[in-house]
Design an enzyme around this catalytic site. Structure first.
Site, PDB file in Angstrom:
ATOM      1  N   LYS A   1       0.843  -1.203   0.000  1.00 48.77           N
ATOM      2  CA  LYS A   1       0.000   0.000   0.000  1.00 48.77           C
ATOM      3  C   LYS A   1       0.875   1.248   0.000  1.00 48.77           C
ATOM      4  O   LYS A   1       0.701   2.159  -0.792  1.00 48.77           O
ATOM      5  CB  LYS A   1      -0.932  -0.018   1.204  1.00 48.77           C
TER       6      LYS A   1
ATOM      7  N   ARG B   1      -4.846  -4.307   6.222  1.00 47.51           N
ATOM      8  CA  ARG B   1      -5.422  -5.569   6.676  1.00 47.51           C
ATOM      9  C   ARG B   1      -6.869  -5.733   6.228  1.00 47.51           C
ATOM     10  O   ARG B   1      -7.516  -6.718   6.542  1.00 47.51           O
ATOM     11  CB  ARG B   1      -5.298  -5.700   8.193  1.00 47.51           C
TER      12      ARG B   1
ATOM     13  N   GLU C   1      -3.939  -6.288  15.110  1.00 46.76           N
ATOM     14  CA  GLU C   1      -3.416  -4.997  14.648  1.00 46.76           C
ATOM     15  C   GLU C   1      -4.515  -3.931  14.696  1.00 46.76           C
ATOM     16  O   GLU C   1      -4.243  -2.744  14.817  1.00 46.76           O
ATOM     17  CB  GLU C   1      -2.845  -5.106  13.223  1.00 46.76           C
TER      18      GLU C   1
ATOM     19  N   HIS D   1      -4.103 -32.964  18.324  1.00 44.90           N
ATOM     20  CA  HIS D   1      -2.930 -33.741  18.740  1.00 44.90           C
ATOM     21  C   HIS D   1      -1.800 -32.807  19.143  1.00 44.90           C
ATOM     22  O   HIS D   1      -0.637 -33.203  19.183  1.00 44.90           O
ATOM     23  CB  HIS D   1      -2.518 -34.672  17.604  1.00 44.90           C
TER      24      HIS D   1
HETATM   25  O1  F6P Z   1       3.684  -2.697   9.658  1.00 38.41           O
HETATM   26  C1  F6P Z   1       2.379  -2.960   9.614  1.00 38.41           C
HETATM   27  C2  F6P Z   1       1.805  -2.693   8.244  1.00 38.41           C
HETATM   28  O2  F6P Z   1       1.744  -1.347   7.996  1.00 38.41           O
HETATM   29  C3  F6P Z   1       0.460  -3.347   8.077  1.00 38.41           C
HETATM   30  O3  F6P Z   1      -0.582  -2.587   8.572  1.00 38.41           O
HETATM   31  C4  F6P Z   1       0.419  -3.546   6.588  1.00 38.41           C
HETATM   32  O4  F6P Z   1      -0.549  -4.455   6.204  1.00 38.41           O
HETATM   33  C5  F6P Z   1       1.833  -4.013   6.322  1.00 38.41           C
HETATM   34  O5  F6P Z   1       2.648  -3.279   7.240  1.00 38.41           O
HETATM   35  C6  F6P Z   1       2.345  -3.835   4.933  1.00 38.41           C
HETATM   36  O6  F6P Z   1       2.244  -2.517   4.533  1.00 38.41           O
HETATM   37  P1  F6P Z   1       2.343  -2.130   2.978  1.00 38.41           P
HETATM   38  O7  F6P Z   1       1.230  -2.804   2.272  1.00 38.41           O
HETATM   39  O8  F6P Z   1       2.255  -0.634   2.959  1.00 38.41           O
HETATM   40  O9  F6P Z   1       3.681  -2.614   2.478  1.00 38.41           O
END
Ligand code: F6P
Length: 503
Positions: free
Chosen positions: A185, A245, A330, A361
């Protein structure tokens, strides 16, 4: 109710199983094996009303910036909305539909075998490089939709900065026929950028030029992706109003569409959309995400439960507990409320789990005879392809575990006795279809939302992860190039010295 026994609750009410179950689309929730009665649920629902849950739901679905610390809307629901325009006054649907149309065109190109590498050979392997929300969702769903696998390139997932992860994924692959999806992201995540750079070096050492033909990116930071050399037509957008997430419904789900086809991906969205409608419209007592959330609050804030186990009786859902760990922990692993005050009550429990029956198990001994109070979610699939004795045995074991936890087993020899009265939910899916999976994930997303409202925390930021990353950034050069260690704590200094010791 603290002393109430499930055996007595069932004995007192012959219709209990029916009354304490909810059906929503593809899912059935049986919560009758919880230490609640109608009065408990009425009081818990009243708590949700007191905390203005309906207003918060309306605010989320209207695009209000409820992610207050980042001043962002929370609109992952738009990614699966069927509305022509949504939300009112801030229509994001043209962008959402545009991105999905581009995903579909790319998936079609790949499935036609038209995705070619620098030397013109067809791509045979696609490696998704991403971490957290850019990995756990697509990885979990590609596995869960295994039976819908379309012919086409094999899919691999790499997330860890440990070089062993990329090495293992690339073992046996050929640079000329390998394609990388860099999913991030922010496009600032150290692990993902490091793995993307290593992947690029691996390609360059074999191909020299034309490397950009081997990359796509899924990101809200298109400039960052283009800076890495990803051609603009291969950058699939996401937006800041989608939390990592909560992003599997966006272009982050591209590996899912590549594995099971774009139609299956659309069905996944439809399943989630149906759960969104249920969440928005059903009265709280009959509202599956809300009931699950209220049960969690009942145990966490009234019984002192510190963990919850998630046990999918399905190998195909093997990665679900890991996915839920990020989603729930998170989101609500917070100690400061929306007004910035430290809370004086417990918030999100530790979520953990593994698939049944192997879990039986492993840690079920503790679930049955241990001293900790651990509510359990069992996830059972009625039909998962062939109807076989083994499939029936899987379901029989799940039901048996729920009953044994609830009703225990008296024994003259104490070491054999099971105390019982241990609560569990059973989520029953008719089949492991994309629609059911979409509904299942949206169910947990909304459960987390309700808990965040009642715990009065912002479920959509994750400031707690930053300090560790910053510390790692300052330690790395000291590890690589020596340099002074003044200012570090004695333990870190000592470990650094050991790590820097020459071989
Ligand atoms: O460090 C946590 C986080 O920011 C998560 O919330 C997120 O899903 C992950 O790292 C990866 O972030 P990105 O998609 O920006 O690489």
């Amino acid at each position: 109710m603290a002393a109430a026994s499930l055996t007595d609750l069932f004995a007192a009410d012959a219709s209990r199983a029916g009354r304490f179950s909810i059906e929503a689309g593809e899912l059935i929730l049986d919560y009758s094996k919880h230490r609640v009665d109608a009065e408990t649920m009425r009081l818990l629902a009243a708590l949700a009303v007191q905390e203005q849950l309906p207003r918060w739901i309306a605010r989320m679905f209207s695009g209000d910036p409820i992610n207050s610390t980042e001043a962002r809307a929370v609109l992952h629901v738009a990614l699966r909305s069927g509305d022509a325009s949504f939300p009112e006054g801030r229509d994001v649907m043209p962008a959402v539909r545009g991105a999905r149309e581009r995903m579909r065109r790319f998936v079609d190109e790949v499935q036609r075998g038209d995705l070619k590498g620098a030397d013109g050979r067809a791509i045979t392997d696609i490696v998704n490089i991403g971490i957290g929300g850019s990995d756990l969702g697509p990885r979990m769903l590609v596995r869960a939709m295994r039976k819908l696998r379309k012919p086409g390139p094999r899919l691999h997932f790499v997330s860890n900065i440990d070089p062993a992860d990329l090495e293992a994924a690339l073992a046996g692959l050929t640079p000329g026929t390998t394609f990388f999806i860099v999913a991030s992201k922010t496009f600032t995540t150290a692990e993902t950028l490091a793995n993307a750079a290593r992947a690029r070096a691996w390609l360059a050492s074999a191909l020299g030029t034309g490397l950009s033909r081997h990359f796509a990116a899924l990101t809200a930071n298109t400039a960052g992706a283009e800076a890495l050399g990803v051609p603009p037509e291969r950058v699939f957008p996401m937006w800041d109003w989608v939390g990592g997430r909560y992003s599997v419904w966006s272009a982050v789900g591209l590996p899912v569409a590549l594995a099971a086809g774009m139609d299956a991906f659309e069905e996944l969205l439809q399943g989630a959309r149906a759960m969104d409608a249920h969440f928005r419209n059903e009265p709280l007592e009959r509202n599956m995400p809300t009931v699950l959330a209220l049960l969690e609050i009942w145990y966490v804030n009234f019984f002192g439960a510190q963990t919850r186990a998630v046990i999918p009786y399905s190998e195909d859902l093997r990665d679900l507990p890991a996915y839920l760990q990020q989603l729930e922990m998170e989101s609500n692993g917070k100690r400061v409320d929306r007004d910035g005050n430290e809370v004086d009550y417990a918030t999100a429990p530790v979520v953990w789990g593994a698939p049944g029956t192997p879990s039986q198990h492993s840690f079920h001994q503790l679930l049955h005879q241990g001293t900790h109070f651990i509510p359990v979610d069992f996830i059972v699939i009625r039909r998962n392809g062939e109807s076989s004795t083994e499939q029936a045995a899987l379901a029989a074991n799940a039901l048996a575990q729920g009953a044994a936890l609830a009703f225990g087993n008296p024994a003259s020899e104490r070491h054999k006795a099971l105390p019982g009265n241990r609560p569990s939910s059973t989520l029953l899916l008719d089949r492991l279809t994309p629609r059911a999976l979409g509904a299942l994930i949206a169910l947990f997303e909304h459960k987390v939302f309700v808990e965040g409202v009642i715990w009065n925390v912002n479920s959509f930021d994750q400031w707690g992860v930053e300090h560790g990353k910053n510390l790692a950034r300052t330690l790395l050069p000291r590890l690589l190039d020596g340099g002074e260690t003044g200012g570090l704590d004695a333990s870190t200094r000592g470990l650094l010295a050991r790590l820097r010791k020459p071989d």
